[in-house]
Design a protein around this motif. Sequence first.
Motif, mmCIF file in Angstrom:
data_model
loop_
_atom_site.group_PDB
_atom_site.id
_atom_site.type_symbol
_atom_site.label_atom_id
_atom_site.label_comp_id
_atom_site.label_asym_id
_atom_site.label_seq_id
_atom_site.Cartn_x
_atom_site.Cartn_y
_atom_site.Cartn_z
ATOM 1 N N PHE A 153 0.811 -1.214 0.000
ATOM 2 C CA PHE A 153 0.000 0.000 0.000
ATOM 3 C C PHE A 153 0.853 1.276 0.000
ATOM 4 O O PHE A 153 0.558 2.225 -0.711
ATOM 5 N N TYR A 154 1.926 1.284 0.790
ATOM 6 C CA TYR A 154 2.760 2.479 0.885
ATOM 7 C C TYR A 154 4.014 2.410 0.004
ATOM 8 O O TYR A 154 4.931 3.208 0.170
ATOM 9 N N TYR A 155 4.018 1.470 -0.917
ATOM 10 C CA TYR A 155 5.185 1.280 -1.768
ATOM 11 C C TYR A 155 4.892 1.636 -3.224
ATOM 12 O O TYR A 155 3.830 1.286 -3.755
ATOM 13 N N GLY A 156 5.831 2.320 -3.859
ATOM 14 C CA GLY A 156 5.810 2.407 -5.298
ATOM 15 C C GLY A 156 6.382 1.127 -5.869
ATOM 16 O O GLY A 156 7.289 0.533 -5.272
ATOM 17 N N ALA B 17 9.895 -4.611 -8.576
ATOM 18 C CA ALA B 17 10.640 -4.147 -7.412
ATOM 19 C C ALA B 17 9.831 -3.063 -6.718
ATOM 20 O O ALA B 17 9.065 -2.347 -7.368
ATOM 21 N N ALA B 18 10.004 -2.959 -5.404
ATOM 22 C CA ALA B 18 9.225 -2.014 -4.617
ATOM 23 C C ALA B 18 10.114 -1.049 -3.859
ATOM 24 O O ALA B 18 11.161 -1.446 -3.330
ATOM 25 N N ARG B 19 9.684 0.201 -3.825
ATOM 26 C CA ARG B 19 10.400 1.243 -3.083
ATOM 27 C C ARG B 19 9.402 1.943 -2.175
ATOM 28 O O ARG B 19 8.322 2.354 -2.614
ATOM 29 N N TYR B 20 9.790 2.110 -0.903
ATOM 30 C CA TYR B 20 8.895 2.697 0.086
ATOM 31 C C TYR B 20 8.566 4.144 -0.276
ATOM 32 O O TYR B 20 9.453 4.966 -0.499
ATOM 33 N N SER C 53 10.164 4.956 -8.587
ATOM 34 C CA SER C 53 11.522 5.226 -9.041
ATOM 35 C C SER C 53 11.915 4.282 -10.157
ATOM 36 O O SER C 53 11.451 3.151 -10.209
ATOM 37 N N PHE C 54 12.811 4.786 -11.044
ATOM 38 C CA PHE C 54 13.378 3.971 -12.108
ATOM 39 C C PHE C 54 14.812 3.527 -11.800
ATOM 40 O O PHE C 54 15.488 2.997 -12.669
ATOM 41 N N TYR C 55 15.278 3.780 -10.581
ATOM 42 C CA TYR C 55 16.654 3.468 -10.236
ATOM 43 C C TYR C 55 16.743 2.159 -9.459
ATOM 44 O O TYR C 55 16.131 2.001 -8.404
ATOM 45 N N VAL C 56 17.552 1.252 -9.955
ATOM 46 C CA VAL C 56 17.726 -0.050 -9.330
ATOM 47 C C VAL C 56 18.153 0.092 -7.876
ATOM 48 O O VAL C 56 17.654 -0.617 -6.991
ATOM 49 N N SER C 57 19.048 1.018 -7.598
ATOM 50 C CA SER C 57 19.599 1.166 -6.248
ATOM 51 C C SER C 57 18.585 1.706 -5.249
ATOM 52 O O SER C 57 18.823 1.661 -4.041
ATOM 53 N N ASP C 58 17.447 2.220 -5.731
ATOM 54 C CA ASP C 58 16.436 2.768 -4.838
ATOM 55 C C ASP C 58 15.525 1.703 -4.237
ATOM 56 O O ASP C 58 14.822 1.962 -3.274
#
Length: 121
Positions: A28-31, A95-98, A102-107
Amino acid sequence: QLVESGGGLVQPGGSLRLSCAASGFSLFYYGVAWFRQAPGKDREAVSCIGPVDTNTRYADSVRGRFTISRDNPKNTVYLQMNSLKPEDTAVYSCAARYRDCSFYVSDMNYWGKGALVTVSS
């Protein structure tokens, strides 16, 4: 963890829908972003969808053909792929980012193992 499904073999011009299901945490809170990597090529970002406001982004190579969406009650993100081309052949990973798209792997905070999509006649 994230688990992708829906990959397979499809003819040029065909369609597939990939799913990215989360377990052990709420999306829910992740992109959530989709990346792909073709043999011998670098990984590239394909699309992402933001948390809450569901803002979306697409790579130029797929804009107008791919659609990303999310179903929060099912804890799942989808990538609808239409008008597929042979150059779309790749392993697709989510992949999920909080709290961010983002389009960056490291994120990324979480990754799936990937699903193979093959576009061939």
